[in-house]
Design a protein around this motif. Structure first.
Motif, PDB file in Angstrom:
ATOM      1  N   ILE A 218    -138.847  54.419  75.500  1.00 20.20           N
ATOM      2  CA  ILE A 218    -138.664  55.432  74.457  1.00 20.20           C
ATOM      3  C   ILE A 218    -139.634  56.590  74.662  1.00 20.20           C
ATOM      4  N   PHE A 219    -140.884  56.275  74.987  1.00 23.79           N
ATOM      5  CA  PHE A 219    -141.859  57.340  75.199  1.00 23.79           C
ATOM      6  C   PHE A 219    -141.542  58.148  76.460  1.00 23.79           C
ATOM      7  N   ALA A 220    -140.984  57.491  77.461  1.00 25.37           N
ATOM      8  CA  ALA A 220    -140.555  58.247  78.643  1.00 25.37           C
ATOM      9  C   ALA A 220    -139.474  59.254  78.266  1.00 25.37           C
ATOM     10  N   GLY A 221    -138.561  58.839  77.389  1.00 20.78           N
ATOM     11  CA  GLY A 221    -137.545  59.771  76.910  1.00 20.78           C
ATOM     12  C   GLY A 221    -138.120  60.887  76.064  1.00 20.78           C
ATOM     13  N   LEU A 222    -139.127  60.564  75.239  1.00 27.98           N
ATOM     14  CA  LEU A 222    -139.755  61.586  74.407  1.00 27.98           C
ATOM     15  C   LEU A 222    -140.497  62.613  75.255  1.00 27.98           C
ATOM     16  N   ARG A 223    -141.190  62.148  76.291  1.00 25.22           N
ATOM     17  CA  ARG A 223    -141.941  63.074  77.148  1.00 25.22           C
ATOM     18  C   ARG A 223    -140.991  63.977  77.921  1.00 25.22           C
ATOM     19  N   PHE A 275    -148.248  69.427  75.883  1.00 19.11           N
ATOM     20  CA  PHE A 275    -147.362  68.500  75.182  1.00 19.11           C
ATOM     21  C   PHE A 275    -147.302  67.164  75.906  1.00 19.11           C
ATOM     22  N   ASN A 276    -147.141  67.218  77.213  1.00 17.36           N
ATOM     23  CA  ASN A 276    -146.998  65.994  77.994  1.00 17.36           C
ATOM     24  C   ASN A 276    -148.283  65.165  77.949  1.00 17.36           C
ATOM     25  N   ALA A 277    -149.429  65.840  78.053  1.00 23.59           N
ATOM     26  CA  ALA A 277    -150.703  65.127  77.982  1.00 23.59           C
ATOM     27  C   ALA A 277    -150.905  64.490  76.620  1.00 23.59           C
ATOM     28  N   GLY A 278    -150.549  65.222  75.559  1.00 26.80           N
ATOM     29  CA  GLY A 278    -150.672  64.661  74.214  1.00 26.80           C
ATOM     30  C   GLY A 278    -149.773  63.461  74.009  1.00 26.80           C
ATOM     31  N   ALA A 279    -148.545  63.537  74.512  1.00 24.87           N
ATOM     32  CA  ALA A 279    -147.626  62.403  74.395  1.00 24.87           C
ATOM     33  C   ALA A 279    -148.150  61.205  75.175  1.00 24.87           C
ATOM     34  N   GLY A 280    -148.775  61.470  76.322  1.00 25.16           N
ATOM     35  CA  GLY A 280    -149.344  60.384  77.102  1.00 25.16           C
ATOM     36  C   GLY A 280    -150.469  59.670  76.371  1.00 25.16           C
ATOM     37  N   ARG A 281    -151.310  60.436  75.685  1.00 22.84           N
ATOM     38  CA  ARG A 281    -152.406  59.823  74.922  1.00 22.84           C
ATOM     39  C   ARG A 281    -151.874  59.005  73.751  1.00 22.84           C
ATOM     40  N   ILE A 282    -150.861  59.520  73.079  1.00 28.73           N
ATOM     41  CA  ILE A 282    -150.275  58.768  71.964  1.00 28.73           C
ATOM     42  C   ILE A 282    -149.642  57.479  72.480  1.00 28.73           C
ATOM     43  N   GLU A 283    -148.971  57.568  73.616  1.00 34.00           N
ATOM     44  CA  GLU A 283    -148.351  56.382  74.196  1.00 34.00           C
ATOM     45  C   GLU A 283    -149.393  55.327  74.537  1.00 34.00           C
ATOM     46  N   LYS A 284    -150.511  55.742  75.131  1.00 36.51           N
ATOM     47  CA  LYS A 284    -151.570  54.788  75.459  1.00 36.51           C
ATOM     48  C   LYS A 284    -152.162  54.157  74.200  1.00 36.51           C
ATOM     49  N   SER A 285    -152.272  54.952  73.136  1.00 34.20           N
ATOM     50  CA  SER A 285    -152.813  54.422  71.890  1.00 34.20           C
ATOM     51  C   SER A 285    -151.882  53.378  71.284  1.00 34.20           C
ATOM     52  N   ILE A 286    -150.578  53.654  71.307  1.00 25.40           N
ATOM     53  CA  ILE A 286    -149.623  52.715  70.736  1.00 25.40           C
ATOM     54  C   ILE A 286    -149.503  51.461  71.597  1.00 25.40           C
ATOM     55  N   LEU A 287    -149.610  51.625  72.912  1.00 30.09           N
ATOM     56  CA  LEU A 287    -149.473  50.492  73.832  1.00 30.09           C
ATOM     57  C   LEU A 287    -150.820  49.906  74.222  1.00 30.09           C
ATOM     58  N   ARG A 288    -151.809  50.011  73.333  1.00 29.08           N
ATOM     59  CA  ARG A 288    -153.136  49.509  73.656  1.00 29.08           C
ATOM     60  C   ARG A 288    -153.174  47.988  73.754  1.00 29.08           C
ATOM     61  N   TRP A 289    -152.132  47.313  73.245  1.00 28.44           N
ATOM     62  CA  TRP A 289    -152.067  45.861  73.331  1.00 28.44           C
ATOM     63  C   TRP A 289    -151.765  45.387  74.746  1.00 28.44           C
ATOM     64  N   GLN A 290    -151.264  46.313  75.598  1.00 29.57           N
ATOM     65  CA  GLN A 290    -150.992  45.909  76.969  1.00 29.57           C
ATOM     66  C   GLN A 290    -152.296  45.729  77.728  1.00 29.57           C
TER      67      GLN A 290
END
Length: 295
Positions: A218-223, A275-290
């Motif tokens: 989903i985040f790949a699609g958002l980016r 935009f892309n860098a910001g989306a990447g940081r949000i993705e890492k924050s949400i997927l911090r359980w990985q």
């Protein structure tokens, strides 16, 4: 005595709960990992230094091209002239309104596309029969060059922000829908069967199995949608608009002011990168359980 349903729910939660990283385990140095699993040799300050050096090399090559352009210097321009054109653009007082018009329309289109696309993608993935019926129609519509419909949107919605948002929406919603559908469909069938055996409800299977698997897709699609949202908005502005970076590019091109054209294009590139860098940081924050990728 504990009810059987409560025991089953507890077991499901224990099995499907992401395993947190050990607290006392020393963390290694984070590096960039490519699609093949190979680790990048540069990271942190060294990576930034190389990126700055590459930027300087690009600017130098641009200046050299201008010096040897001959009669085509008007078309090639150079970094200094573009910078001066950018400053003149700001002095006119239209830069920030144009920037806000484009960015706000792109964000609105992205948010609407995310809401509709994620819901549609999840629905299609969970309803194979519906997907089999509508998939040919979605593919056919997605193959249409929506930029060709921009004049129709302008005529119907006017030259304001609505036509820009609608055009960008038609571009982005399919990207997010396809990525979401692919992400949900990629869930491990063995894990799904295990969750059923453990007594997981449909909601638990979705929340603890399907959704975590689908989030990276989903985040790949958002980016990717961020980029196409900007493209859709700017495309509509190039055709007809009262404000925006695309409208400024169109007006400057008509006046042979290519310095401002290049300045607007560079601004768009910077916006997309941010935009892309910001989306990447949000993705890492949400997927911090990985589990982290350590060197």
């Amino acid at each position: 005595m504990t009810p059987p349903a409560a025991v089953a729910s507890t077991r499901v939660d224990a099995v499907l709960q992401p395993v947190p990283p050990e607290e006392k385990k020393p963390k290694g140095k984070k590096v960039v990992v490519g699609a093949t699993g190979a680790k990048a040799k540069l990271s942190g300050g060294s990576l930034l230094a190389v990126q700055i050096a590459l930027l300087i090399a690009i600017l130098a090559a641009w200046q050299i091209s201008y010096n040897y352009a001959g009669e085509n210097k008007l078309v090639v321009s150079n970094p200094k002239l573009v910078w001066e054109a950018f400053l003149a653009w700001q002095e006119k007082g239209t830069f920030w309104p144009d920037l806000w018009s484009t960015v706000s329309a792109a964000f609105i289109a992205l948010i609407l596309s995310a809401v509709v696309g994620i819901a549609a993608g999840i629905g299609l993935a969970l309803a194979p029969s519906v997907e089999a019926v509508v998939s040919p129609f979605l593919d056919a519509i997605n193959a249409m060059p929506r930029i060709a419909l921009a004049p129709v949107f302008v005529i119907y919605f006017g030259i304001g922000s609505t036509s820009k948002i609608v055009l960008a929406f038609t571009l982005v919603v399919f990207i997010i829908t396809i990525n979401t559908r692919a992400g949900v469909s990629s869930a491990d069938s063995e894990l799904l069967r295990l969750s059923v055996v453990m007594g997981a409800s449909k909601w638990q299977r979705f929340y603890k199995v399907l959704l975590p698997v689908a989030v990276p897709s989903i985040f790949a699609g958002l980016r990717l949608g961020l980029i196409y949202s900007l493209l859709g908005v700017v495309g509509a502005e190039l055709i007809a608009s009262t404000s925006g970076l695309g409208q400024q590019i169109s007006a400057s091109s008509a006046a042979f002011d290519l310095g401002t054209v290049y300045a607007a294009l560079i601004v768009l590139a910077v916006i997309a990168a941010v935009f892309n860098a910001g989306a990447g940081r949000i993705e890492k924050s949400i997927l911090r359980w990985q589990p982290p990728q350590d060197a």
